[in-house]
Structure formats: structure tokens, C-alpha cells
Design a protein around this motif. Sequence first.
Motif, mmCIF file in Angstrom:
data_model
loop_
_atom_site.group_PDB
_atom_site.id
_atom_site.type_symbol
_atom_site.label_atom_id
_atom_site.label_comp_id
_atom_site.label_asym_id
_atom_site.label_seq_id
_atom_site.Cartn_x
_atom_site.Cartn_y
_atom_site.Cartn_z
ATOM 1 N N GLU A 112 1.909 -53.487 -56.185
ATOM 2 C CA GLU A 112 3.031 -53.976 -56.695
ATOM 3 C C GLU A 112 2.802 -53.751 -58.331
ATOM 4 N N GLU A 113 1.910 -53.935 -58.812
ATOM 5 C CA GLU A 113 1.522 -53.625 -60.256
ATOM 6 C C GLU A 113 1.955 -52.245 -60.558
ATOM 7 N N ALA A 116 5.519 -51.631 -60.285
ATOM 8 C CA ALA A 116 6.363 -52.429 -61.412
ATOM 9 C C ALA A 116 6.236 -51.339 -62.610
ATOM 10 N N PHE A 169 8.596 -51.900 -53.343
ATOM 11 C CA PHE A 169 8.255 -52.358 -54.630
ATOM 12 C C PHE A 169 9.089 -51.872 -55.818
#
Length: 383
Positions: A112-113, A116, A169
Motif C-alpha cells: 500500500e505504501e 501510494a 492500490f
Amino acid sequence: MRASNLALVLGEVLAHSGSVSRADIASRLGMTRSTVSRLVDDLILGELVVEGEAVGGARGRPAVPLMVRPGTVYALGLEVNVERMVASLVDLTGEVRAKRHLNTDVEQLTVEEGMAHLSRMAQEILDEMPDGARISGAMLAIPGLIDREGLRVLRSPNLEWDNLEPGEFWHVEFGGAPVPLKVRNDVDCSALTVLREAPGSSFLYVTGEVGIGAAVSMDGQLLSGRHGWASELGHICVDPHGRMCGCGARGCLETVAGAHAVLSLAGQPDIDGVLHALENEDPTALAAVETVAAALGIAIGAALNLLDLSIVRLGGHLASLRSWLRAPLQRELATRVLWAPHSGIELEFVEHSPSRAATGAGLAALGRVTSGPATWVDPLLKR
């Protein structure tokens, strides 16, 4: 039929941009000049092709060269690797028009990071796009096994991104609509940039990053295999009693020739340190290159015996070692490849570029345009 012919004509312009005319295309494709001329007119109005200045010949009317039109249709080419993230904007000419590069330890980030970060980089690029620009999509280059649909990362040992869909994501929009994301193996993407420099050629491409990746081109087409997982040269066993690989097997090529392995063998902190040691004839570094050459010889030799290819192109840190690697690797291949005494093996070194995979990913994402230009042309013809 028209859609298929548009793709054929655009393919000729892409392959010979700036040096091909309507008459040339008609001759090569076996079409009438009037048919080709109509198709070219559509490609021009559809902002995919542009005419150059007429060139006079010995006789007859001057030929007007056709070129790919820059700056109208773009794709996002992305890469996530162990030590970096790259977002690039590639147009139909294959040129990178904008880029964001982030050096980071991706292994320390969650999916997810990481996605992002990548989404923000891509959105920044798209927010600076000129008026009237069009986006064909986005392609993400990942070191690992990707499913046939280009949606799911099945296994990426070096990233530890396993059995997941990066698109879940991914949050990027252009013109109020989401930009579609697909995923592809990073070395296949890199190989597309090599193919662009040598269209139609056959070769084995081997590149070094943290691991070792490879791709096979047969007459200009990448060999993907039944599931899309072909060419995993980095996981050919070169030493059954060797070090454990991140994939879970023992003695894979990348445990000897991958970047971390090379640094360990040479006793240096980075590739620049290895090169400096080699220039000073450091015995540890010289012995490391011999060990790497022997391992590459086993794996590449096996591939050449199987595939009957005579050109090997080496990239990444392997290309950086060219001055010391060429001779011992050539000797290994001369011994291990059955047909070597009857046909030469050419070793070529591809200039290292940390953006090569992202650029190739952009080229892959433009495939929606090159394979189906009618979809991009026809809306503009109706204006």
C-alpha cells in the motif's frame, strides 16, 4: 479490414519513422497506393502520424517522408524495484517526455505504501500534461512472475510482493477518468527498449540488478512461454551446493552473478568500488569476475544450446563489467556451446540506464495504440 490495415500502416511508420513514404509502404505491404494514401490521411488526422519535408528523387514526384507524431498520445511507464521507483511519460515516438525517480528501500514498504508513492509520482506527471494530450494507459514493470492477464504479481522474491494485484492500490486519474494499470515483468520491459534499437532481431538479453533477469527475442518477438514466465535465467542452477537464493532454491545464477553477490565476491561496497578495484588489478576483484563469468557461462551456454541464438546482449551491472567480463565469458561459451566452433557467438553490452525498464513499460502500454489505432483515430475524424 480497415482497422487491421491501419495497424499495418502505422507499424511501418513506427519501424521506419522519417525514412518511409506512402509509396514505400504500399510496396512493402502489397497494397494499392490509393488505399495506403487514405489510411495515412486518417492517421495524420488522428494525430498519430505527421508528414516531413518532401525529398526529391532522380525522377518522378518527390517522396514525402512519414514520421510518428510526437507529443499527442502518451503512456505511463512505471517501475518498482528493490532500490527505486520510477514513473515516466513516454510518447508514441518512444521518447521519455517526463520522469520522476525515487531512490528508496522498497523492501521496507508495504505494498500500500509503495503504490501510494508511485501513484503520487504518476499523478504529478499527468497534472502537467499539455492540452489535447491522450493517455493509453499505464504499465508497471516488476521483477517477478506476472499472470497472463497482466494484473497479478504471482511471485516477486526480491520485493516480497506475492500473490497480489498492484492495481488495487493504484489511484491515478486523467481527464476525470481512472488510468488503467497493467503489470509486466521488468526484464521483458527492458528488452522492449533493446528491440526498439534493433527491430526484428533475435538475441538473448541478460541484465543484472539485485538479481539476474533475461528475455529472449526471436525475430523481433519476445518469447513469453505458455504462462508468460519464460526466460527466468537467473534461477538456473549453476551450483547445486551453492548459496540459498531468495526464490527458495540453492545455487541459482543470481546468487553468484547478482549485484549483491558480485559485491560480496569482490569485497567492495558498490559497483563503482568493484570497477576501481579492477582498474587497479586487485586480485580479489579479478577473481570475482572469473567466478561470475564461469556461472554466466553455465547458464547462458545452456540457453544458447537450447535456443540456437548467436547474439547475447548484457545489461545492468554486467555491462559495467564489460572490459573484464568479455574475454572469460567468451572462453566459457566457446567451451560450453556445442555449435560455437561452427558459428560465432556475439557478446554485446547494453548501456546501463536505471530508467530502461520504466521506458519499456511505457512502450508496452502504448501497445493499445499501435495494435488498434482505429480506436484513437476515429474519434478525431468525427470532429
